[in-house]
Design a protein around this motif. Structure first.
Motif, PDB file in Angstrom:
ATOM      1  N   THR A 212       0.959  -1.236   0.024  1.00  0.00           N
ATOM      2  CA  THR A 212       0.030  -0.081  -0.026  1.00  0.00           C
ATOM      3  C   THR A 212       0.897   1.247   0.031  1.00  0.00           C
ATOM      4  O   THR A 212       1.970   1.039   0.234  1.00  0.00           O
ATOM      5  N   THR A 229      -2.194   5.234   5.795  1.00  0.00           N
ATOM      6  CA  THR A 229      -2.036   4.454   4.475  1.00  0.00           C
ATOM      7  C   THR A 229      -3.169   5.003   3.825  1.00  0.00           C
ATOM      8  O   THR A 229      -4.197   5.661   4.253  1.00  0.00           O
ATOM      9  N   GLN A 230      -3.099   4.748   2.306  1.00  0.00           N
ATOM     10  CA  GLN A 230      -4.193   5.041   1.484  1.00  0.00           C
ATOM     11  C   GLN A 230      -5.532   4.425   1.823  1.00  0.00           C
ATOM     12  O   GLN A 230      -6.450   4.899   1.684  1.00  0.00           O
ATOM     13  N   ASP A 231      -5.340   2.983   1.723  1.00  0.00           N
ATOM     14  CA  ASP A 231      -6.596   2.217   1.921  1.00  0.00           C
ATOM     15  C   ASP A 231      -6.459   1.118   2.887  1.00  0.00           C
ATOM     16  O   ASP A 231      -7.602   0.439   2.810  1.00  0.00           O
ATOM     17  N   LYS A 232      -5.525   0.892   3.700  1.00  0.00           N
ATOM     18  CA  LYS A 232      -5.357  -0.283   4.496  1.00  0.00           C
ATOM     19  C   LYS A 232      -5.830   0.497   6.132  1.00  0.00           C
ATOM     20  O   LYS A 232      -5.655  -0.446   7.165  1.00  0.00           O
ATOM     21  N   LYS A 254     -10.489   3.584   5.413  1.00  0.00           N
ATOM     22  CA  LYS A 254     -10.522   2.243   4.728  1.00  0.00           C
ATOM     23  C   LYS A 254     -11.631   2.478   3.581  1.00  0.00           C
ATOM     24  O   LYS A 254     -11.620   1.969   2.727  1.00  0.00           O
ATOM     25  N   ASN A 256     -12.711   5.513   2.370  1.00  0.00           N
ATOM     26  CA  ASN A 256     -12.495   6.752   1.322  1.00  0.00           C
ATOM     27  C   ASN A 256     -11.254   7.034   0.951  1.00  0.00           C
ATOM     28  O   ASN A 256     -10.996   7.987  -0.018  1.00  0.00           O
ATOM     29  N   ASN A 257     -10.109   6.379   1.105  1.00  0.00           N
ATOM     30  CA  ASN A 257      -8.997   6.363   1.073  1.00  0.00           C
ATOM     31  C   ASN A 257      -8.344   7.873   1.275  1.00  0.00           C
ATOM     32  O   ASN A 257      -8.800   8.813   0.965  1.00  0.00           O
ATOM     33  N   SER A 258      -7.292   7.689   2.063  1.00  0.00           N
ATOM     34  CA  SER A 258      -6.590   8.909   2.539  1.00  0.00           C
ATOM     35  C   SER A 258      -5.372   9.383   1.867  1.00  0.00           C
ATOM     36  O   SER A 258      -4.732   8.401   1.243  1.00  0.00           O
ATOM     37  N   SER A 273      -8.770  12.911   2.603  1.00  0.00           N
ATOM     38  CA  SER A 273      -9.730  11.629   1.918  1.00  0.00           C
ATOM     39  C   SER A 273      -9.603  11.961   0.302  1.00  0.00           C
ATOM     40  O   SER A 273      -9.792  13.164  -0.233  1.00  0.00           O
ATOM     41  N   THR A 301     -11.976  15.937  -2.864  1.00  0.00           N
ATOM     42  CA  THR A 301     -10.615  15.213  -3.005  1.00  0.00           C
ATOM     43  C   THR A 301      -9.821  16.308  -2.355  1.00  0.00           C
ATOM     44  O   THR A 301      -9.223  17.222  -2.751  1.00  0.00           O
TER      45      THR A 301
END
Length: 961
Positions: A212, A229-232, A254, A256-258, A273, A301
């Motif tokens: 990730t 993390t972006q998605d974990k 998890k 919305n992706n950071s 996010s 975004t």
């Protein structure tokens, strides 16, 4: 002067830091409502859509790494500076003011030149020829221990002491972070790496992040790291141990992706996010605020977040920039919560009820306000004017009537025949309420079955929502103040009295209000009570003293905590906060952000407790926490942003110190622009300025940050500017000194030259005068001689003119005589013609007689007589003499006529001569031996040959030839 400017700047910096520390001490993220958002679109800042990084310099100016260059914002205006390849991806500002940044295959720094303009210096050119070519974005820029790091995916370039060194990635760098002055990298195969003494050291247990992207590394609690993390999700790294941080914020990441985050106020975490804006959570991971497109954010975004020096938040968005006013005691529950204009609010049975122009809405007081909108109460559609809890019951004064609210639902209408404005208990009469409605006032009574409508009060049909009552009298103000005396059975007003003045000096009554159970009457911020014994008003000087020096108020009220709120102008408010000793402390500037947003005349302020005050505005509800109010707000800073003269501009806002400036007189038109790094309420800031040496007083406050002066005289000038923020706090003055040199003709050297010229002139004139006096005597003699000769010449000329005039008169007389003789000659000739004509007639008659006479002797005598007459006619030469005379006299005329009209015939010339002699038609006919008609025909032919218009006189024309 230079030393004075330097010391002034140093003192301002120290004061600003002290105030900044005080401001941080009261900072808090609120969990009710949302902070004020200010969105800046790319059309406003003049750049690209994406903003990847944000920084702030010592002066408070903000910088944004934008896809089209470096953006600078000073609170008043935007500017853009470009680098090769345009895009700026990361930036960092050093202590010495240099702005280090990285873009696409390019990195370097901006610094100010002598004119204060940002000038770019490329450092990528220092990369050795043996190094691989940079073909990548510089994703991160950091400054650690005097070294500047420019991180790309495959290597990091380190700048120090004018040289570039290269740090190669073990495999490939993802991103890098600085936490507590320590630099960290993420490698796609080795996890997180710490940079120590020029080497990369693995952090054990972090290989889990190889699958990730780590977008954020934040300090967390005691020496821990929060890994974003972006998605974990979120992880906590503590001295070699890594574990997931399971919380509300983790679930949000998890889902919305950071894109990383920031620490806010040392105890809150901002998480950006990709899909759903940002959240702010506490150290337990509980979400306190969620700001997204639905809540007013222009783009969901958030590429980057930044906390400025006043603990407010800036967001670099995928499309635009957003300011989040976190460091404020105010938060807003507006349209995103489903509310319109708010007229009233109340806490009842664990719910917050809000009366709006659309009806009544409610929200569970114990639940979070971060997501859920308010719930509309069925049956309450329409204008709700007021909401009050009286005797344990919530009442709603509504356009459709008065009703109660119970268990989260609208109850029955106590009166649905009239619209109601307000409701109050009757002092001294428990179990009774009095309400103002559209037709006057009504009485409500508490019965075993609940509150019931009792009767409409007769005798008066005017009402007001701000009425007051002491149990016996009802007071209200319209154009005048009314005192309505209730009957004992509460069914009618027995007497109605009006008052238009409180004493002999004060004209008019501005408001009626009830404070501490006493009805007060106010005019010009002076408060009076009613004296029933003398039917007059007595001033309460103690209460009036609290309002002395405040703006002229329209109305005031007392809340349930004893605080006195007041309203002034059209839509502004302040509050006298009650303290422990029973006195009051004025809080005016704190409410400045609400100016212009209150619901005029129907202002609503609901104090729940010391931490919660709700204020109705035209677009929703405001939550105010007085405990978060900075009682010592920092002084704002004013900057003279730019100084333009002689077709050149000094960007003084970027300069640490401005030297004294000398300006040539021909460039004596100057222009100043102002700025102040005030970002929370930019529309309310005002500038005031003064040019010492030109202005006598400070200017009136203005929101226009530009001032121009033209045609300044020579001399020394000092431009001063101050700024007043939205809270009414004024800055110290900022100054720039400059001199306008005099024009060459007013220079000191010029004055010396003028004195020399004047002295020489006096000497020269004196000598000239002496010579002139001598010459004047000589010329005086010559002048007298000349005058004598002129007089003599003039006399001779006059004699000559007189002789000429005499000659002319003689000639004129002669000409007249000639004309007269001509006329006489013509007349005589005509007589001869007549005579000859008569003789011809006699001859013809003699011939006839001779034929008839038979006597020869008689015939002989008639023959002799006829011969004698014929002889006389033959020898008469008068006609020829006449023609000859006429031609001789008018020779010049006939010559001019012949020259001008060559085709003219002799007979036409004769006719012209006769006409010139002013002979009549009859006379001309006799001379020319033709009829009168023949003369007219001859005249017509002559006019045609002379080409004369019909209206022009023929004789006059001939006389002018």
């Amino acid at each position: 002067m230079k030393r004075e400017n330097t010391m002034l700047s140093f003192k301002k910096t120290i004061i600003f830091i002290i105030y900044l520390y005080i401001g941080v001490a009261v900072a808090q993220v609120k969990n009710i409502g949302l902070p004020k958002l200010i969105n800046y679109k790319k059309t406003e800042y003049g750049g690209g859509s994406q903003n990847w990084d944000i920084g702030q310099d010592k002066n408070g100016n903000l910088y944004f790494a934008n896809t089209s260059g470096l953006l600078q914002f000073n609170g008043t205006s935007w500017s853009k500076s470009t680098i090769p390849n345009a895009t700026v991806r990361s930036l960092k500002i050093s202590e010495d003011g240099k702005i280090y940044l990285g873009g696409y295959s390019e990195f370097g720094y901006f610094e100010t030149n002598k004119n204060g303009k940002l000038v770019y210096t490329s450092l990528s050119k220092l990369v050795g020829p043996n190094s691989k070519k940079i073909i990548d974005f510089v994703w991160k820029t950091h400054i650690v221990n005097g070294e500047v790091f420019f991180q790309t995916f495959y290597r990091t370039y380190i700048y120090k002491d004018g040289k570039i060194s290269v740090l190669e990635a073990p495999n490939r760098f993802q991103f890098s972070f600085v936490v507590n002055n320590t630099l960290y990298f993420q490698d796609i195969e080795d996890g997180l790496l710490e940079y120590r003494n020029g080497k990369l050291v693995k952090l054990p247990g972090t290989e889990i992040f190889n699958n990730t992207e780590v977008w954020g590394l934040l300090p967390f609690q005691k020496n821990k790291l929060l890994v974003v993390t972006q998605d974990k999700g979120l992880y906590i790294y503590d001295n070699g141990t890594l574990k997931p941080w399971l919380c509300e914020a983790d679930a949000f990441v998890k889902k919305n992706n950071s894109l990383g985050g920031r620490i806010l106020m040392d105890k809150f975490i901002v998480l950006n996010s990709v899909l759903n804006g940002i959240i702010i959570c506490d150290e337990e991971g509980k979400i306190i605020q969620h700001i997204n497109n639905q809540k007013g954010l222009q783009n969901n975004t958030a590429l980057n977040s930044f906390v400025d020096k006043t603990n407010n938040l800036w967001l670099g968005l995928d499309n635009g920039i957003c300011f989040v006013n976190e460091n404020s005691p105010f938060t807003y529950l507006e349209s995103s919560y489903g509310l319109g204009a708010v007229y009233a609010s109340a806490i009842y049975d664990g719910n917050l009820y809000v009366g709006t122009n659309q009806g009544v809405f409610s929200h569970d007081w114990k639940k979070s306000f971060k997501e859920e909108s308010f719930t509309f109460l069925e049956g309450t559609a329409g204008q709700a004017w007021n909401m009050q809890v009286i005797d344990g019951q919530l009442f709603c004064s509504h356009n459709r009537g008065l009703f109660t609210i119970n268990s989260g639902k609208a109850g029955k209408f106590l009166d649905d025949k009239r619209g109601y404005l307000s409701l109050k208990p009757l002092p001294g009469k428990p179990g009774f309420l009095i309400g103002s409605n559209y037709h006057g006032f009504a009485i409500f009574e508490k019965t075993p079955s609940g509150w019931q409508f009792r009767n409409q009060i007769e005798g008066f049909n005017i009402s007001d929502s701000k009425f007051c009552t002491d149990g016996t009298n009802v007071w209200l103000r319209k154009d005048v103040a009314y005192r309505l005396k209730l009957s004992a059975d509460l069914r009618r007003f027995n007497t109605v009295n009006t008052y238009d003045s409180l004493d002999g000096k004060l004209k008019g009554i501005t408001s009626v209000q009830q404070i501490n159970g006493v009805v007060y009457f106010q005019s010009n911020n002076r408060f009076f009570t009613y004296n029933a014994l003398n039917d007059n008003f007595i001033e309460d000087k103690k209460l009036s003293a609290y309002f002395k020096g405040l703006p002229m108020i329209r109305y005031c009220f007392e809340d349930n905590k004893g605080n006195i709120g007041y309203f002034y102008n059209e839509s502004s408010m302040g509050m006298l906060m009650r303290n422990a000793n029973g006195g009051y402390k004025n809080v005016l500037s704190s409410f400045a952000p609400l100016s212009g947003n209150l619901v005029y005349f129907f202002e609503s302020v609901n104090t729940i407790d010391t931490d919660d005050i709700f204020i109705g505005i035209t677009e929703g509800l405001v939550h105010y926490n007085p405990q978060l109010q900075n009682t010592h707000p920092p002084k704002p800073k004013a900057f003279i942003r730019s100084f333009t003269y002689a077709n050149d501009t000094l960007v003084t806002g970027n300069m640490a110190r401005v030297k004294d400036i000398d300006i040539l007189y021909k460039f004596n038109n100057v222009k100043f622009t102002f700025s102040s790094p005030i970002y929370d309420n930019p529309e309310n800031i005002r500038f005031t300025y003064k040019l010492e040496g030109f202005d006598e007083d400070w200017s009136t406050r203005t929101n226009v940050p530009v001032k121009e002066y033209t045609n300044l005289r020579e001399g020394s000038y000092r431009m001063l500017v101050k700024v007043v923020d939205s809270y009414g706090v004024m800055s110290d003055p900022t100054a720039i000194s400059f001199d306008v040199s005099p024009p060459y003709y007013r220079h000191p050297v010029a004055y010396l030259l003028y004195v020399g010229v004047i002295a020489f002139g006096v000497y020269f004139v004196r000598r000239r005068l002496q010579a002139k006096i001598r010459k004047s005597k000589y010329y005086e003699t010559l002048e007298q001689r000349r005058l004598y000769l002129e007089r003599e010449t003039k006399i001779k000329q006059e004699q000559y003119e007189l002789e000429k005039e005499i000659e002319r008169l003689k000639n004129e007389q002669l000409r007249v005589k000639i004309l007269t003789k001509d006329k006489e000659l013509v007349n005589n000739s005509l007589q001869v013609v007549k005579k000859n004509k008569l003789l011809n007639g006699i001859i013809h008659k003699l011939k006839d007689i001779d034929a008839e006479v038979t006597d020869e002797a008689a015939k002989l005598r008639f023959g002799k007589l006829q011969k004698t007459i014929v002889k006389e006619l033959t020898t008469d030469k008068s006609w020829n003499n006449l023609e000859k005379h006429i031609r001789n006299v008018h020779f010049d005329f006939l010559k001019r006529l012949k020259d001008k009209y060559p085709t003219i015939t002799p007979r036409e010339m004769d006719l012209s001569t006769y006409l010139l002699m002013n002979m009549s038609t009859k006379e001309i006919a006799e001379i020319m031996n033709i009829s009168d008609g023949g003369v007219e025909l001859a005249r017509y032919r002559l006019r045609k040959k002379l080409d004369l218009p019909r209206k022009e006189n023929l004789t006059g024309f001939l006389m002018n030839i």
